[in-house]
Design a protein around this motif. Structure first.
Motif, PDB file in Angstrom:
ATOM      1  N   HIS A  63     -37.175  -2.130 -15.054  1.00  0.00           N
ATOM      2  CA  HIS A  63     -36.557  -1.193 -14.119  1.00  0.00           C
ATOM      3  C   HIS A  63     -35.068  -1.439 -13.888  1.00  0.00           C
ATOM      4  O   HIS A  63     -34.400  -0.608 -13.281  1.00  0.00           O
ATOM      5  CB  HIS A  63     -37.289  -1.253 -12.772  1.00  0.00           C
ATOM      6  CG  HIS A  63     -38.749  -0.935 -12.868  1.00  0.00           C
ATOM      7  ND1 HIS A  63     -39.720  -1.905 -12.978  1.00  0.00           N
ATOM      8  CD2 HIS A  63     -39.400   0.245 -12.911  1.00  0.00           C
ATOM      9  CE1 HIS A  63     -40.911  -1.332 -13.064  1.00  0.00           C
ATOM     10  NE2 HIS A  63     -40.744  -0.036 -13.024  1.00  0.00           N
ATOM     11  N   SER A  64     -34.551  -2.566 -14.356  1.00  0.00           N
ATOM     12  CA  SER A  64     -33.135  -2.871 -14.146  1.00  0.00           C
ATOM     13  C   SER A  64     -32.312  -2.426 -15.346  1.00  0.00           C
ATOM     14  O   SER A  64     -32.657  -2.715 -16.491  1.00  0.00           O
ATOM     15  CB  SER A  64     -32.941  -4.377 -13.935  1.00  0.00           C
ATOM     16  OG  SER A  64     -31.562  -4.703 -13.949  1.00  0.00           O
ATOM     17  N   ILE A  65     -31.217  -1.722 -15.070  1.00  0.00           N
ATOM     18  CA  ILE A  65     -30.308  -1.337 -16.150  1.00  0.00           C
ATOM     19  C   ILE A  65     -29.033  -2.173 -16.114  1.00  0.00           C
ATOM     20  O   ILE A  65     -28.220  -2.103 -17.031  1.00  0.00           O
ATOM     21  CB  ILE A  65     -29.950   0.163 -16.082  1.00  0.00           C
ATOM     22  CG1 ILE A  65     -29.255   0.495 -14.754  1.00  0.00           C
ATOM     23  CG2 ILE A  65     -31.189   1.021 -16.275  1.00  0.00           C
ATOM     24  CD1 ILE A  65     -28.720   1.910 -14.689  1.00  0.00           C
ATOM     25  N   GLU A  66     -28.865  -2.979 -15.050  1.00  0.00           N
ATOM     26  CA  GLU A  66     -27.649  -3.784 -14.922  1.00  0.00           C
ATOM     27  C   GLU A  66     -27.782  -5.163 -15.562  1.00  0.00           C
ATOM     28  O   GLU A  66     -26.819  -5.692 -16.115  1.00  0.00           O
ATOM     29  CB  GLU A  66     -27.268  -3.957 -13.445  1.00  0.00           C
ATOM     30  CG  GLU A  66     -26.715  -2.705 -12.784  1.00  0.00           C
ATOM     31  CD  GLU A  66     -27.831  -1.811 -12.262  1.00  0.00           C
ATOM     32  OE1 GLU A  66     -28.996  -2.257 -12.292  1.00  0.00           O
ATOM     33  OE2 GLU A  66     -27.533  -0.685 -11.830  1.00  0.00           O
ATOM     34  N   LEU A  67     -28.965  -5.767 -15.476  1.00  0.00           N
ATOM     35  CA  LEU A  67     -29.140  -7.137 -15.962  1.00  0.00           C
ATOM     36  C   LEU A  67     -29.045  -7.179 -17.484  1.00  0.00           C
ATOM     37  O   LEU A  67     -29.808  -6.516 -18.185  1.00  0.00           O
ATOM     38  CB  LEU A  67     -30.491  -7.693 -15.511  1.00  0.00           C
ATOM     39  CG  LEU A  67     -30.748  -9.175 -15.841  1.00  0.00           C
ATOM     40  CD1 LEU A  67     -29.730 -10.064 -15.138  1.00  0.00           C
ATOM     41  CD2 LEU A  67     -32.164  -9.576 -15.462  1.00  0.00           C
TER      42      LEU A  67
END
Length: 231
Positions: free
Chosen positions: A80-84
């Motif tokens: 669900h994370s697009i930043e990491l």
């Protein structure tokens, strides 16, 4: 079928010191939590505070006490994370079961992670197979670091089969100090270097390779441009 790790119960669990540490970190930057004595129960806090609230791009969890249930929590966040972009888990106890959770998450089309460090986590040939299956699908991961585990010639072959075809995006593979990788893997390692033009770095130093095997690998590496071999 692999056993699924049991999710740790976080009912009534608090770690205010951990929350304060994360709160000090700049948003959209690195969060360093190395050697903090963190356990699986802390991973829900890390996911909520560091990954989703601070939207960190790098997460350092090296040398803690994270096992497969904690890896499952992190794996769910990766979906669900697009930043990491970078996750460092060196020196925990992720094992093959935790590797399975992480590999499944990275096989998702939504995965954006580019570097995964899993050195010294008790990963065997089975775990290597999970990552090999992931590499056949994943097109975002650039660096996979699996040093100082229990991967042998069979695991090396699994990874090679993924890198010879169809993965063309991984740029660096670290298998150093996996003592069960022997001269039997030399042809496999040479094939990776010869066929995969995108791979620019291979680390097999500290493996059980003879002088002649090392020479064979150096010979192949010299035929490539801008390639780094550690042997």
């Amino acid at each position: 079928m692999i056993s699924q790790p049991l999710m740790p119960s976080n009912k009534d669990y608090h770690n205010e010191n951990l929350k304060k540490q994360i709160a000090k970190c700049q948003p959209h930057s690195e969060v360093i939590l190395t050697k903090q004595g963190l356990t699986d129960r802390d991973m829900s806090i890390v996911v909520d505070q560091a990954i989703f609230q601070r939207k960190c791009t790098e997460l350092w969890l090296k040398q803690n006490s994270i096992t497969s249930p904690g890896a499952l929590i992190l794996a769910d966040a990766l979906r669900h994370s697009i930043e990491l972009k970078e996750l460092y888990l060196y020196g925990n106890q992720i094992s093959d079961i935790g590797s399975h959770s992480l590999a499944q998450a990275l096989a998702s089309e939504h995965s954006t992670l580019t570097r995964l460090s899993l050195g010294s986590n008790g990963i065997t040939d089975e775990g290597a197979r999970y990552f090999a299956d992931m590499l056949k699908i994943n097109r975002k991961l650039r660096h996979l670091l699996l040093s100082t585990n229990k991967i042998g010639d069979r695991g090396c072959l699994h990874l090679a089969n993924a890198l010879i075809y169809p993965n063309t995006t991984l740029e660096r593979l670290d298998l150093d100090s996996n003592r069960a990788i022997t001269d039997s893997s030399v042809k496999t390692l040479a094939a990776i270097m010869k066929i995969n033009d995108n791979l620019m770095g291979l680390n097999v130093s500290g493996c059980t390779l003879s002088t002649s095997s090392k020479a064979q690998l150096h010979k192949v590496a010299k035929q490539k441009t801008y390639f780094s071999l550690w042997v």
